[in-house]
Write a protein that holds these residues in place. Structure first.
Motif, PDB file in Angstrom:
ATOM      1  N   SER A 207       0.743  -1.225   0.153  1.00 32.32           N
ATOM      2  CA  SER A 207      -0.089   0.070   0.098  1.00 32.32           C
ATOM      3  C   SER A 207       0.746   1.367   0.075  1.00 32.32           C
ATOM      4  O   SER A 207       1.928   1.279   0.507  1.00 32.32           O
ATOM      5  CB  SER A 207      -0.917   0.109   1.233  1.00 32.32           C
ATOM      6  N   HIS A 238      -5.083   1.385   2.259  1.00 34.92           N
ATOM      7  CA  HIS A 238      -5.466   0.642   1.409  1.00 34.92           C
ATOM      8  C   HIS A 238      -6.878   1.235   0.589  1.00 34.92           C
ATOM      9  O   HIS A 238      -7.878   1.130   0.702  1.00 34.92           O
ATOM     10  CB  HIS A 238      -6.205  -0.711   1.815  1.00 34.92           C
ATOM     11  N   PRO A 258      -5.295  -5.183  -3.955  1.00 36.54           N
ATOM     12  CA  PRO A 258      -5.035  -4.433  -2.792  1.00 36.54           C
ATOM     13  C   PRO A 258      -3.538  -4.639  -2.274  1.00 36.54           C
ATOM     14  O   PRO A 258      -2.972  -5.766  -2.575  1.00 36.54           O
ATOM     15  CB  PRO A 258      -5.942  -5.187  -1.579  1.00 36.54           C
ATOM     16  N   GLY A 259      -2.928  -3.695  -1.814  1.00 33.00           N
ATOM     17  CA  GLY A 259      -1.669  -3.667  -1.097  1.00 33.00           C
ATOM     18  C   GLY A 259      -1.173  -4.976  -0.204  1.00 33.00           C
ATOM     19  O   GLY A 259      -2.286  -5.114   0.728  1.00 33.00           O
TER      20      GLY A 259
END
Length: 342
Positions: A207, A238, A258-259
């Motif tokens: 992220s 996020h 997503p990170g």
């Protein structure tokens, strides 16, 4: 098939010769091809080249995948048909690749399927971590996916030339490497060789490294939300909360993810072959063929490798062996059969 394939429409969402071969290999192919572009708890979103639709998985397919420890992922190609006013997925086409990582419960998470190139994004600020990048390289190479590294925030680098050289040595000469400002339109020109129609990329990284910003630059819009990083450690929030596939103006498909703060190995990796080619090369000069590169006499790896890199190799190898052992000890998955149609 119930109707001829609309190849231009399917190519726009990543259809390629492998997909055609996978479809031809099915004993019976009924319905129409579609690609999974979003994954939600209660349903999937698929795209047939013309439009997107919510779809559920038929129990027979769900049970078959669950019994083998498998399941559908964003990027998968499936066959769909309409029944009773709803859309159902009844068949799954053989994949060309599947990216996996371990979950905390010793299961696996399917990150993305049918990927040609993994766009590994790491920022040149306080989030800079070659060891974490090695994990990404392990994961994508184990899936036979080609890595491409983008180092963002070059204006925040403590020593750009040194960091570029460090990552180049770690990734090897065959891995493309760029330092780019994710906001700069030049990103589109630089990455153009990987953005053609029929190609599918997945965007991976922590992220706050600029993944969403890069998506907006490649998409030439601001559809993807972006957020600021924390001042004291440069870690981001996020802004991407689910995996999704979108089509870029250049023609390629891009799966955003997503990170991930901590990437656990999926269990399919080969540490020496997939990330530590220098160890594999040095090992050929070890005195003993089965050398474990610990305290054996005549170990060329211990002599020829920096201590910190050898320590990271040992850590990753031990983690991989532990993950594989847990998989062997895990019970065989059984179908839940909670509903007739899913």
């Amino acid at each position: 098939m119930t109707a001829p394939l609309d190849l231009p429409a399917l190519t726009a969402i990543g259809w390629n010769p492998h997909c055609a071969a996978a479809l031809a290999a099915l004993p019976e192919a009924h319905g129409r091809p579609a690609r999974v572009i979003e994954q939600h708890r209660a349903h999937l979103v698929v795209h047939d080249g013309e439009a997107s639709f919510k779809a559920k998985t038929l129990t027979a397919l769900f049970d078959r995948l669950e019994t083998t420890g498998d399941g559908l992922a964003v990027g998968d190609w499936v066959l769909i048909h309409d029944a009773g006013g709803s859309l159902y997925i009844h068949e799954h086409l053989h994949r060309s690749s599947l990216l996996l990582r371990s979950r905390g419960d010793n299961g696996v998470q399917r990150i993305a399927a049918n990927i040609d190139t993994a766009l590994l994004v790491m920022a040149l600020d306080n989030d800079y971590s070659p060891n974490r990048l090695e994990r990404y390289l392990l994961m994508v190479r184990a899936a036979h996916v080609a890595p491409l590294i983008v180092l963002t925030k070059p204006d925040r680098a403590t020593g750009l030339d040194t960091q570029m050289a460090e990552i180049a040595a770690l990734a090897g000469p065959d891995t493309p490497l760029f330092a780019l400002d994710a906001r700069d339109p030049v990103c589109t020109t630089t990455l153009a060789p990987w953005l053609a129609a029929g190609q599918t990329l997945v965007l991976l990284g922590s992220s706050g490294v600029g993944k969403s910003t890069l998506v907006n630059t490649l998409m030439k819009d601001n559809a993807q939300a972006t957020g600021a990083t924390r001042a004291y450690d440069d870690r981001g929030r996020h802004t991407t909360t689910a995996r999704s596939l979108r089509t870029l103006p250049q023609g390629a498909c891009l799966i955003d993810t997503p990170g991930v703060r901590e990437l656990k190995l999926g269990g399919e990796e080969d540490v020496a072959a997939d990330a530590f080619e220098d160890i594999a090369t040095l090992a050929q000069a070890c005195k003993f063929r089965d050398c474990q590169h610990q305290r054996e006499p005549g170990c060329a790896v211990v002599v020829g490798l920096p201590p910190e890199r050898l320590a990271n190799y040992r850590k990753l190898k031990a983690e991989l062996l532990a993950t594989q052992q847990k998989r062997l000890e895990a019970p065989t998955p059984q179908p839940t059969r909670r509903s007739k149609k899913r």
